[in-house]
Design a protein around this motif. Structure first.
Motif, mmCIF file in Angstrom:
data_model
loop_
_atom_site.group_PDB
_atom_site.id
_atom_site.type_symbol
_atom_site.label_atom_id
_atom_site.label_comp_id
_atom_site.label_asym_id
_atom_site.label_seq_id
_atom_site.Cartn_x
_atom_site.Cartn_y
_atom_site.Cartn_z
ATOM 1 N N ASP A 1 0.804 -1.222 0.000
ATOM 2 C CA ASP A 1 0.000 0.000 0.000
ATOM 3 C C ASP A 1 0.839 1.276 0.000
ATOM 4 O O ASP A 1 0.321 2.367 -0.272
ATOM 5 N N ILE A 2 2.118 1.165 0.339
ATOM 6 C CA ILE A 2 2.920 2.370 0.559
ATOM 7 C C ILE A 2 3.026 3.233 -0.697
ATOM 8 O O ILE A 2 2.882 4.466 -0.634
ATOM 9 N N ALA A 3 3.240 2.628 -1.848
ATOM 10 C CA ALA A 3 3.338 3.422 -3.074
ATOM 11 C C ALA A 3 2.039 4.148 -3.376
ATOM 12 O O ALA A 3 2.051 5.251 -3.937
ATOM 13 N N VAL A 4 0.910 3.567 -2.992
ATOM 14 C CA VAL A 4 -0.390 4.211 -3.215
ATOM 15 C C VAL A 4 -0.505 5.458 -2.349
ATOM 16 O O VAL A 4 -0.889 6.538 -2.818
ATOM 17 N N TYR A 5 -0.162 5.326 -1.060
ATOM 18 C CA TYR A 5 -0.219 6.482 -0.157
ATOM 19 C C TYR A 5 0.739 7.578 -0.613
ATOM 20 O O TYR A 5 0.403 8.766 -0.592
ATOM 21 N N VAL A 6 1.943 7.200 -1.015
ATOM 22 C CA VAL A 6 2.919 8.192 -1.465
ATOM 23 C C VAL A 6 2.453 8.848 -2.757
ATOM 24 O O VAL A 6 2.530 10.065 -2.927
ATOM 25 N N GLY A 7 1.962 8.038 -3.686
ATOM 26 C CA GLY A 7 1.519 8.569 -4.974
ATOM 27 C C GLY A 7 0.394 9.578 -4.846
ATOM 28 O O GLY A 7 0.305 10.535 -5.622
ATOM 29 N N HIS A 8 -0.463 9.373 -3.845
ATOM 30 C CA HIS A 8 -1.579 10.293 -3.630
ATOM 31 C C HIS A 8 -1.209 11.450 -2.710
ATOM 32 O O HIS A 8 -2.056 12.302 -2.414
ATOM 33 N N GLY A 9 0.038 11.466 -2.209
ATOM 34 C CA GLY A 9 0.468 12.566 -1.364
ATOM 35 C C GLY A 9 -0.028 12.488 0.063
ATOM 36 O O GLY A 9 0.112 13.447 0.829
ATOM 37 N N THR A 10 -0.589 11.330 0.462
ATOM 38 C CA THR A 10 -1.052 11.163 1.843
ATOM 39 C C THR A 10 0.122 11.159 2.805
ATOM 40 O O THR A 10 0.021 11.660 3.929
ATOM 41 N N ILE B 1 9.241 3.846 2.081
ATOM 42 C CA ILE B 1 10.167 2.779 1.727
ATOM 43 C C ILE B 1 9.344 1.565 1.309
ATOM 44 O O ILE B 1 8.481 1.097 2.061
ATOM 45 N N THR B 2 9.608 1.062 0.122
ATOM 46 C CA THR B 2 8.915 -0.122 -0.366
ATOM 47 C C THR B 2 9.813 -0.810 -1.375
ATOM 48 O O THR B 2 10.965 -0.418 -1.571
ATOM 49 N N GLY B 3 9.317 -1.844 -2.036
ATOM 50 C CA GLY B 3 10.093 -2.536 -3.056
ATOM 51 C C GLY B 3 9.885 -1.894 -4.419
ATOM 52 O O GLY B 3 8.814 -1.364 -4.715
ATOM 53 N N ARG B 4 10.920 -1.945 -5.251
ATOM 54 C CA ARG B 4 10.782 -1.423 -6.614
ATOM 55 C C ARG B 4 9.657 -2.153 -7.350
ATOM 56 O O ARG B 4 8.914 -1.549 -8.131
ATOM 57 N N ASP B 5 9.540 -3.457 -7.096
ATOM 58 C CA ASP B 5 8.475 -4.239 -7.719
ATOM 59 C C ASP B 5 7.098 -3.724 -7.313
ATOM 60 O O ASP B 5 6.204 -3.565 -8.140
ATOM 61 N N LEU B 6 6.926 -3.432 -6.020
ATOM 62 C CA LEU B 6 5.639 -2.945 -5.531
ATOM 63 C C LEU B 6 5.345 -1.545 -6.058
ATOM 64 O O LEU B 6 4.188 -1.208 -6.331
ATOM 65 N N LEU B 7 6.386 -0.737 -6.192
ATOM 66 C CA LEU B 7 6.204 0.600 -6.763
ATOM 67 C C LEU B 7 5.691 0.500 -8.197
ATOM 68 O O LEU B 7 4.696 1.135 -8.564
ATOM 69 N N LEU B 8 6.356 -0.304 -9.022
ATOM 70 C CA LEU B 8 5.975 -0.407 -10.427
ATOM 71 C C LEU B 8 4.626 -1.090 -10.596
ATOM 72 O O LEU B 8 3.917 -0.833 -11.571
ATOM 73 N N SER C 1 2.128 -0.681 -8.540
ATOM 74 C CA SER C 1 1.078 0.120 -7.906
ATOM 75 C C SER C 1 0.266 0.924 -8.905
ATOM 76 O O SER C 1 -0.876 1.288 -8.637
ATOM 77 N N GLY C 2 0.868 1.262 -10.045
ATOM 78 C CA GLY C 2 0.161 2.071 -11.024
ATOM 79 C C GLY C 2 -0.026 3.514 -10.605
ATOM 80 O O GLY C 2 -0.841 4.234 -11.195
ATOM 81 N N THR C 3 0.706 3.973 -9.591
ATOM 82 C CA THR C 3 0.579 5.348 -9.119
ATOM 83 C C THR C 3 1.670 6.228 -9.725
ATOM 84 O O THR C 3 2.548 5.745 -10.448
ATOM 85 N N SER C 4 1.621 7.510 -9.376
ATOM 86 C CA SER C 4 2.608 8.457 -9.901
ATOM 87 C C SER C 4 3.820 8.600 -8.991
ATOM 88 O O SER C 4 4.666 9.468 -9.222
ATOM 89 N N ALA C 5 3.928 7.768 -7.957
ATOM 90 C CA ALA C 5 5.110 7.813 -7.100
ATOM 91 C C ALA C 5 6.334 7.412 -7.927
ATOM 92 O O ALA C 5 6.237 6.621 -8.872
ATOM 93 N N VAL C 6 7.506 7.964 -7.545
ATOM 94 C CA VAL C 6 8.730 7.681 -8.287
ATOM 95 C C VAL C 6 9.839 7.252 -7.335
ATOM 96 O O VAL C 6 9.831 7.582 -6.144
ATOM 97 N N GLU C 7 10.775 6.498 -7.867
ATOM 98 C CA GLU C 7 11.929 6.057 -7.080
ATOM 99 C C GLU C 7 12.881 7.226 -6.852
ATOM 100 O O GLU C 7 13.252 7.924 -7.792
ATOM 101 N N HIS C 8 13.268 7.421 -5.608
ATOM 102 C CA HIS C 8 14.186 8.505 -5.250
ATOM 103 C C HIS C 8 15.596 7.981 -5.007
ATOM 104 O O HIS C 8 16.567 8.605 -5.421
ATOM 105 N N ARG C 9 15.709 6.851 -4.309
ATOM 106 C CA ARG C 9 17.030 6.274 -4.026
ATOM 107 C C ARG C 9 16.896 4.774 -3.778
ATOM 108 O O ARG C 9 16.006 4.330 -3.050
ATOM 109 N N ALA C 10 17.782 3.988 -4.382
ATOM 110 C CA ALA C 10 17.862 2.556 -4.089
ATOM 111 C C ALA C 10 18.539 2.366 -2.737
ATOM 112 O O ALA C 10 19.487 3.081 -2.394
ATOM 113 N N LEU C 11 18.056 1.393 -1.954
ATOM 114 C CA LEU C 11 18.508 1.241 -0.572
ATOM 115 C C LEU C 11 19.392 0.017 -0.337
ATOM 116 O O LEU C 11 19.911 -0.160 0.768
#
Length: 280
Positions: A51-60, A65-72, A74-84
């Motif tokens: 759910d984290i990419a969804v909350y970030v993408g909507h600005g909530t 911090i989440t997985g690159r797989d989960l980010l991609l 999610s279908g949201t507008s959140a973007v990767e800032h730094r690999a950990l």
């Protein structure tokens, strides 16, 4: 106050919590869903990793911090800032042995996965028309049960897939790892920059060690060539004017090889110290 989303369970949770603690933030002690850290002007929200990419993408929340797989996926507008650098995994296609040899062979077939957006986008980018079947888990059983012709899933050793009579094919779909993400519309302001610098400091501290040694004056140049440091090593005179003390950062994985090389050029009293924090 910067709002940070952190995985509340799974393989991402403990490493993410540990990294933030090493970066100087308050550690989660119990099972709080919200953890204020007023000393650092941040607030942590412990959420399902998916759910984290969804909350970030909507600005909530501001970052997460989440997985690159989960980010991609999610279908949201959140973007990767730094690999950990932790929770690394590889996504691959697999099918019954001898039935599929390339990704193009998936045209017209059914592919079972828990990451239908990610896999659907991957296939669409390559012009492959296949039916993506969403499952929440145990996708390797889907072929035997007759609801899919192939699967797309995380592959570590491949033993689970082989046990189900499947073999991987084609190039990896994705190399994933934990990532720091932010909304695409949010610029890197001061609050995000502080968090990013702290995390970068942790990554550097994990990747490097401090190496101190003494070396004869006539061998300083050879020794410094072995340990050039990030910008330049520190070279200091010793009481015995024929020797110099040198300090430099060295990649942790190269520690013993570097020590061997230094010893061979005449360095002695070689000492290695872990780095707990850094700012570059």
């Amino acid at each position: 106050m910067l709002r940070i989303a952190v995985p509340n369970k799974g393989s991402l949770s403990e490493p993410a919590t540990q990294m933030l603690a090493e970066a100087g933030y308050r550690r989660r002690r119990d099972r709080e869903l919200v953890l204020p850290d007023p000393d650092n002007d941040v607030e942590f929200f412990f959420l399902r990793p998916r759910d984290i990419a969804v909350y970030v993408g909507h600005g909530t929340v501001d970052v997460g911090i989440t997985g690159r797989d989960l980010l991609l996926d999610s279908g949201t507008s959140a973007v990767e800032h730094r690999a950990l650098g932790f929770a690394r995994s590889t996504f691959r296609f697999a099918a019954p042995e001898g039935t599929v040899s390339s990704v193009q062979d998936l045209a017209g077939k059914r592919v079972a996965t828990s990451y239908d957006v990610l896999v659907g986008d991957y296939l669409a980018e390559r012009g492959i028309e296949a039916s993506v079947v969403h499952l929440d888990g145990a996708v390797e059983s889907s072929v035997q049960l007759g609801i899919a012709d192939a699967v797309a899933d995380v592959v570590e050793t491949g033993s689970t897939l082989r046990a189900a009579g499947l073999e991987v094919f084609g190039e990896p779909i994705l190399q994933s790892e934990a990532v720091l993400i932010r909304p695409a519309s949010r610029p890197e302001d001061d609050a995000v920059a502080v968090l990013d610098r702290r995390i970068q400091g942790v990554l550097v501290a994990r990747q490097y060690v401090l190496m101190d040694y003494d070396v004869p004056v006539e061998h300083v140049d050879r020794a410094v060539a072995v340990t050039p440091g990030l910008e330049s090593p520190t070279v200091s005179p010793l009481h015995d004017g024929n020797w110099r003390a040198v300090r430099a950062m060295v990649r942790r994985e190269d520690t013993h090889r570097t020590m061997d090389e230094l010893y061979s050029v005449g360095a002695r009293a070689i000492i290695v110290t872990s780095i707990h924090a850094s700012r570059l």
